[in-house]
Design an enzyme around this catalytic site. Structure first.
Site, PDB file in Angstrom:
ATOM      1  N   ARG A 150      -4.319 -21.126   0.853  1.00 52.01           N
ATOM      2  CA  ARG A 150      -4.835 -22.455   1.229  1.00 52.01           C
ATOM      3  C   ARG A 150      -3.900 -23.486   0.618  1.00 52.01           C
ATOM      4  NH1 ARG A 150     -10.938 -24.481   0.873  1.00 52.01           N
ATOM      5  NH2 ARG A 150     -10.937 -23.168   2.731  1.00 52.01           N
ATOM      6  N   HIS A 161      -7.966 -23.468  10.350  1.00 51.35           N
ATOM      7  CA  HIS A 161      -8.689 -22.603   9.411  1.00 51.35           C
ATOM      8  C   HIS A 161      -9.188 -21.421  10.250  1.00 51.35           C
ATOM      9  CE1 HIS A 161     -10.913 -21.221   6.068  1.00 51.35           C
ATOM     10  NE2 HIS A 161     -11.557 -22.320   5.717  1.00 51.35           N
ATOM     11  N   LYS A 219       5.287 -26.428 -12.568  1.00 48.27           N
ATOM     12  CA  LYS A 219       6.643 -26.593 -13.106  1.00 48.27           C
ATOM     13  C   LYS A 219       7.619 -26.974 -12.000  1.00 48.27           C
ATOM     14  CE  LYS A 219       5.803 -22.803 -16.375  1.00 48.27           C
ATOM     15  NZ  LYS A 219       6.144 -21.392 -16.588  1.00 48.27           N
ATOM     16  N   ARG A 239     -16.409 -21.082  -0.929  1.00 46.23           N
ATOM     17  CA  ARG A 239     -16.755 -19.996  -0.012  1.00 46.23           C
ATOM     18  C   ARG A 239     -15.558 -19.148   0.410  1.00 46.23           C
ATOM     19  NH1 ARG A 239     -20.404 -23.635   0.126  1.00 46.23           N
ATOM     20  NH2 ARG A 239     -18.603 -24.982   0.145  1.00 46.23           N
ATOM     21  N   THR A 240     -14.490 -19.810   0.848  1.00 44.60           N
ATOM     22  CA  THR A 240     -13.387 -19.032   1.420  1.00 44.60           C
ATOM     23  C   THR A 240     -12.778 -18.120   0.360  1.00 44.60           C
ATOM     24  OG1 THR A 240     -12.978 -20.839   2.940  1.00 44.60           O
ATOM     25  CG2 THR A 240     -11.252 -19.193   2.751  1.00 44.60           C
TER      26      THR A 240
HETATM   27  N1  ASP Z   1     -14.752 -25.566   3.811  1.00 42.93           N
HETATM   28  C1  ASP Z   1     -14.191 -26.065   5.031  1.00 42.93           C
HETATM   29  C2  ASP Z   1     -12.681 -26.242   4.923  1.00 42.93           C
HETATM   30  O1  ASP Z   1     -12.102 -25.801   3.950  1.00 42.93           O
HETATM   31  C3  ASP Z   1     -14.858 -27.322   5.499  1.00 42.93           C
HETATM   32  C4  ASP Z   1     -14.749 -28.525   4.609  1.00 42.93           C
HETATM   33  O2  ASP Z   1     -14.105 -28.467   3.545  1.00 42.93           O
HETATM   34  O3  ASP Z   1     -15.326 -29.533   4.981  1.00 42.93           O
HETATM   35  O4  ASP Z   1     -12.080 -26.776   5.821  1.00 42.93           O
END
Ligand code: ASP
Length: 331
Positions: free
Chosen positions: A130, A158, A109, A79-80
């Site tokens: 991320r 987040h 590397k 999703r993100t």
């Molecule tokens: N998608 C959310 C996160 O990246 C929640 C999860 O992974 O549980 O934190």
């Protein structure tokens, strides 16, 4: 306690000093929800509503034409990453997606995060990151001349998820003040819980934290809740909160944060929100989940009008469109 110790690399509180109001967000890194005050939230939500209207009416505009975003994901994401890509593309911008292939990039590397960021900023106007380590987004921001947006730093924060969560609560229920919010699941490792809890401290809410003993909210966040004078309680049982909750925020047990998988096995199926349980919930309330779900919410609940988790996903794109426009100086 075998779960890996959470040791912040830096102090999020320092970021509060960077808090700005209104539209002074051009060039700003988005690292923690603690950068946001109520005025700024109202501003972002107003822009997100405009984005929703625009998408529903015309689908795309060229507000960010000529801008390039790098999406650098060292941890899995569905999703993100895709909502940042969709957000950028609907605003006419372009994306360098390093989302599934970090293992094929120079990172494998042995390149440091600092060098990767200093390279990618040469091509882009903003970087979404991320990374499994708490504090990594701040580290990247220290090296990057272009805005860095934290898309999850390990079990830390987040922030963009929390903004879309709060926006969803506001849009679904019409207000935030006065609500009873219950968070359920892995409150210890769930970064979305950490960020949403901190964001809710700006509001007159009451909070209930429902988790197995070993997955309780970290003490430093609980102390912030207490210091803010928010009515709060902890329990192990969803049955204690279901009757009164306006928001039931359910989360997955974060398998990837466990050093001892046997311990994960013990707690992984601790909660399941079922249609039977929902019979006790208020008629006007919402069930939310940052997703992915791995058994915490029964599929039979998906048709319940109170199930807001897929609407929550859609709101994520509008919020990220608003944030990208703001940090790129176009909102
Ligand atoms: N998608 C959310 C996160 O990246 C929640 C999860 O992974 O549980 O934190």
């Amino acid at each position: 306690m075998v779960i890996e110790k959470l040791k912040p690399l830096f102090n999020y509180e320092e970021l509060q000093e960077k808090s700005v109001s209104g539209n002074g967000m051009a060039g700003m890194d988005i690292l923690s929800v603690q950068q946001f005050d109520r005025e700024m939230l109202a501003y972002i939500f107003a822009r997100a509503r405009e984005m929703r209207e625009m998408v529903q009416r015309v689908g795309e505009v060229d507000l960010l034409k000529g801008n390039v975003l790098t999406a650098l994901f060292y941890e899995p994401s569905t999703r993100t990453s895709s909502s940042f890509i969709a957000a950028m593309e609907r605003l006419g911008g372009a994306v360098i997606p390093i989302t599934q292939g970090v293992q094929f990039s120079s990172v494998s590397k042995g390149e440091t995060l600092a060098d990767t960021v200093r390279t990618l900023e040469q091509y882009s106007d903003a970087i979404v990151l991320r990374h499994p380590q708490i504090g990594s987004a701040k580290l990247a921001a220290d090296y990057s001349a272009v805005p860095v947006i934290n898309a999850g730093d390990g079990a830390g924060e987040h922030p963009t998820q929390a903004l879309l969560d709060l926006f969803t609560i506001r849009e679904e229920l019409g207000h935030v003040d006065g609500l009873r919010v219950a968070m359920v699941g892995d409150l210890r490792n769930g970064r979305t819980v950490h960020s949403l809890t901190k964001l809710l401290l700006h509001f007159d809410v009451s909070l209930r934290f429902v988790s197995p003993e070993i997955l309780r909210l970290p003490l430093n966040i609980m102390n912030q809740v207490i210091d803010a004078g928010i009515d709060s309680r902890e329990t192990h049982d969803v049955a204690d909160v279901i009757d009164n909750a306006d928001v039931l925020y359910v989360t997955r047990v974060q398998k990837e944060r466990f050093a001892d998988l046997a311990q994960y096995e013990e707690v992984k199926n601790h909660y399941e929100i079922t249609p039977d349980l929902m019979k006790r919930a208020k008629e006007k309330m919402v069930i939310m989940h940052p997703l992915p779900r791995v058994g915490e919410i029964h599929y039979a609940i998906d048709d319940d009008p109170r199930a807001a988790y897929f609407r929550q996903v859609q709101n994520g794109m509008y919020i990220r469109m608003a944030l990208l426009a703001a940090v790129l100086g176009r909102a």
